[in-house]
Design an enzyme around this catalytic site. Structure first.
Site, PDB file in Angstrom:
ATOM      1  N   ASN A 126       0.863  -1.241   0.099  1.00  0.00           N
ATOM      2  CA  ASN A 126       0.103  -0.044   0.079  1.00  0.00           C
ATOM      3  C   ASN A 126       1.065   1.171  -0.082  1.00  0.00           C
ATOM      4  O   ASN A 126       0.774   2.239   0.626  1.00  0.00           O
ATOM      5  CB  ASN A 126      -0.999   0.009   1.285  1.00  0.00           C
ATOM      6  CG  ASN A 126      -2.075  -0.992   1.078  1.00  0.00           C
ATOM      7  OD1 ASN A 126      -2.059  -1.964   0.256  1.00  0.00           O
ATOM      8  ND2 ASN A 126      -3.256  -0.876   1.938  1.00  0.00           N
ATOM      9  N   HIS A 153       3.366  -4.250 -10.485  1.00  0.00           N
ATOM     10  CA  HIS A 153       2.313  -4.287  -9.745  1.00  0.00           C
ATOM     11  C   HIS A 153       0.905  -4.344 -10.510  1.00  0.00           C
ATOM     12  O   HIS A 153       0.917  -4.029 -11.629  1.00  0.00           O
ATOM     13  CB  HIS A 153       2.214  -3.674  -8.328  1.00  0.00           C
ATOM     14  CG  HIS A 153       1.679  -4.496  -7.129  1.00  0.00           C
ATOM     15  ND1 HIS A 153       2.158  -5.494  -6.711  1.00  0.00           N
ATOM     16  CD2 HIS A 153       0.432  -4.324  -6.424  1.00  0.00           C
ATOM     17  CE1 HIS A 153       1.432  -5.977  -5.624  1.00  0.00           C
ATOM     18  NE2 HIS A 153       0.390  -5.474  -5.571  1.00  0.00           N
ATOM     19  N   ASN A 171       2.139  -8.920 -11.193  1.00  0.00           N
ATOM     20  CA  ASN A 171       1.825  -9.406  -9.658  1.00  0.00           C
ATOM     21  C   ASN A 171       0.687 -10.509  -9.590  1.00  0.00           C
ATOM     22  O   ASN A 171       1.125 -11.612  -9.320  1.00  0.00           O
ATOM     23  CB  ASN A 171       1.117  -8.069  -9.063  1.00  0.00           C
ATOM     24  CG  ASN A 171       0.651  -8.023  -7.927  1.00  0.00           C
ATOM     25  OD1 ASN A 171       1.136  -8.979  -6.846  1.00  0.00           O
ATOM     26  ND2 ASN A 171      -0.829  -7.673  -7.807  1.00  0.00           N
ATOM     27  N   GLU A 172      -0.476 -10.224  -9.914  1.00  0.00           N
ATOM     28  CA  GLU A 172      -1.638 -11.193  -9.941  1.00  0.00           C
ATOM     29  C   GLU A 172      -2.259 -11.239 -11.465  1.00  0.00           C
ATOM     30  O   GLU A 172      -3.475 -10.665 -11.430  1.00  0.00           O
ATOM     31  CB  GLU A 172      -2.695 -10.897  -8.844  1.00  0.00           C
ATOM     32  CG  GLU A 172      -1.903 -10.859  -7.376  1.00  0.00           C
ATOM     33  CD  GLU A 172      -2.893 -10.712  -6.290  1.00  0.00           C
ATOM     34  OE1 GLU A 172      -3.920 -10.158  -6.425  1.00  0.00           O
ATOM     35  OE2 GLU A 172      -2.666 -11.142  -5.127  1.00  0.00           O
ATOM     36  N   GLU A 226       2.844 -13.259  -1.399  1.00  0.00           N
ATOM     37  CA  GLU A 226       2.015 -12.411  -0.459  1.00  0.00           C
ATOM     38  C   GLU A 226       1.119 -13.604   0.503  1.00  0.00           C
ATOM     39  O   GLU A 226       0.689 -14.455  -0.106  1.00  0.00           O
ATOM     40  CB  GLU A 226       1.077 -11.479  -1.148  1.00  0.00           C
ATOM     41  CG  GLU A 226       1.552 -10.395  -1.789  1.00  0.00           C
ATOM     42  CD  GLU A 226       0.251  -9.572  -2.692  1.00  0.00           C
ATOM     43  OE1 GLU A 226      -0.762  -9.709  -2.241  1.00  0.00           O
ATOM     44  OE2 GLU A 226       0.703  -8.989  -3.434  1.00  0.00           O
ATOM     45  N   TRP A 232       2.357  -9.751   3.267  1.00  0.00           N
ATOM     46  CA  TRP A 232       1.785  -8.626   2.810  1.00  0.00           C
ATOM     47  C   TRP A 232       1.558  -7.682   3.966  1.00  0.00           C
ATOM     48  O   TRP A 232       0.861  -7.542   4.985  1.00  0.00           O
ATOM     49  CB  TRP A 232       0.498  -8.870   2.066  1.00  0.00           C
ATOM     50  CG  TRP A 232      -0.046  -7.565   1.576  1.00  0.00           C
ATOM     51  CD1 TRP A 232      -0.988  -6.925   2.117  1.00  0.00           C
ATOM     52  CD2 TRP A 232       0.432  -6.921   0.419  1.00  0.00           C
ATOM     53  NE1 TRP A 232      -1.391  -5.798   1.279  1.00  0.00           N
ATOM     54  CE2 TRP A 232      -0.410  -5.704   0.234  1.00  0.00           C
ATOM     55  CE3 TRP A 232       1.392  -7.275  -0.500  1.00  0.00           C
ATOM     56  CZ2 TRP A 232      -0.159  -4.873  -0.916  1.00  0.00           C
ATOM     57  CZ3 TRP A 232       1.697  -6.111  -1.544  1.00  0.00           C
ATOM     58  CH2 TRP A 232       0.654  -5.076  -1.702  1.00  0.00           C
TER      59      TRP A 232
END
Length: 427
Positions: free
Chosen positions: A78, A160, A206-207, A346, A388
């Site tokens: 974040n 990301h 990232n995802e 994560e 994370w």
């Protein structure tokens, strides 16, 4: 039969009897061309970046050796991956204070020796046609990486979510455009950090949201572009360890689909998955199909609050046996069969306020046990765990004027370090 005359980059061709007898695989612009060796008359290689020296002494470790050096990892979450223009300093938009050397010092003092730095790049393009990264932003990311290097920490640097420009576009329709931007961004990133030693590891995405065979194939091309681009920048990047992501970084999809790209450098690649058992880790409200779980593990079975069992418990779907089974799948396919360590990029459990029920301490102790278990069992299966961490989770790094980087919650931290110490990699 007409013979082929090939002129190739040194880092673009692979002769592989394991992938197909007497075949040559050539990667160009993210696509593979396959040639029968018997049909190739000659091959001329062009060396890439002949003016850039490679320091083999700076890059001695293959993927397994490097992974074995990571004791425990943590994300600067974040923070540098924030997107949008709705606050004065983008780095602080999601509740964090700007990253300082003191924060990295605090991570190291707590026992972490690796940090994952999620970064948005697409949102910081000064030219959206050429995908040029704002030099001020690049300099800031370099400064944060240097903070970690000052503490001898291992660093994962990724692209990301970043408004989903890649993550939401694992489609044939977007493949060419995404590959073009993927190549442009990674050329700049890799060139900037080319001289860094093996402490720096690059991660493709990232995802990435791929949910079927076609989307996984497109994702594989994005990873191939990443590998080709980084390798082509030369210097230490010729041997740098690289990380690619499973579809949605989900373990089940990592098992089902093949997204591992070709690399001319053997044994320098890792696979990444994430781990968030939903009802325990992320679920905020009860639903008609199930309830939130506040407590995890056989030690905390059958804890009932206001008539609802809030424990995962010994028979819960994501209990200890489930964790063992998921990690064992990754070990079997990637660590054992492909020789690839796995980055557990994560894992975390959301904060819950249970003070009114009198179970706050039980929640903290249960979460600490979960962190202990995940770290220990992940490492035993060849998975490298990265927490994370977000502002106010374990470290005090919020924007309220009191971000002194101190440990604000020592209970989960103790669980992490206990599990990390006890977990031993199988390599």
């Amino acid at each position: 039969m007409k013979k082929e005359l090939l002129s190739l980059s040194l880092m673009s061709a692979l002769l592989s009897p394991t992938m197909g007898q007497n075949k040559m695989y050539v990667w160009q612009n993210g696509q593979a061309e396959v040639y029968e060796v018997a049909n190739v008359d000659s091959v001329t290689f062009r060396k890439v970046n002949t003016d850039i020296e490679q320091d083999e002494n700076a890059m001695p470790s293959d993927a397994k050796t490097l992974a074995s050096k990571i004791v425990a990892g943590i994300n600067i979450g974040n923070t540098l991956e924030a997107v949008g223009d709705w606050c004065g300093n983008l780095e602080t938009c999601w509740g964090a204070s700007p990253v300082t050397q003191e924060l990295l010092d605090a991570y190291k003092a707590a026992g972490f020796n690796a940090v994952r730095i999620p970064v948005s790049w697409h949102s910081h393009e000064s030219n959206t046609q050429t995908f040029e990264i704002d030099p001020t932003w690049m300099a800031r990311i370099k400064q944060v990486v240097d903070y970690a290097m000052n503490d001898d920490l291992y660093v994962i640097l990724n692209i990301h979510w970043d408004n989903g420009w890649l993550e939401k576009n694992c489609t044939k329709a977007k493949q060419a455009d995404v590959n073009k931007e993927q190549a442009a961004l990674w050329k700049q990133i890799a060139t900037t950090f080319r001289d860094y030693d093996e402490h720096l590891i690059f991660a493709s995405a990232n995802e990435p949201d791929a949910n079927n065979a076609e989307e996984a194939s497109v994702l594989k091309s994005y990873h191939q572009t990443f590998v080709n681009t980084v390798r082509a920048t030369g210097g230490n990047n010729a041997l740098r360890n690289l990380i690619v992501q499973a579809p949605s970084t989900a373990i089940d999809k990592a098992i089902e689909y093949d997204v591992v790209p070709t690399d001319v450098v053997p044994n320098r690649m890792m696979m990444e998955v994430h781990f968030y058992p939903y009802t325990y880790a992320l679920m905020e409200e009860d639903a008609d199909w199930g309830n939130c779980h506040y407590f995890w593990g056989s030690k905390y079975d059958n804890i009932v609050i206001n008539g609802v069992n809030r424990s995962v418990g010994a028979n819960g779907w994501c209990n200890e046996a489930y964790v063992n089974g998921e990690f064992a799948k990754m070990k079997s396919k990637y660590v054992d069969k492909l020789g690839m360590p796995v980055i557990l990029g994560e894992y975390a459990v959301m904060n819950r306020d249970l003070k009114a029920s009198g179970y706050q301490q039980t929640f903290e102790e249960s979460r600490a046990y979960y962190y202990e278990y995940v770290n220990r069992e992940a490492k035993k299966s060849g998975l490298v765990p990265f927490l994370w961490e977000t502002p106010g989770n374990i470290f005090n790094r919020g924007v309220d004027g009191n971000a002194d980087c101190s440990v604000s919650n020592s209970v989960p931290l103790e669980g992490i370090m206990k599990g990390a110490k006890e977990g031993k990699y199988p390599f």
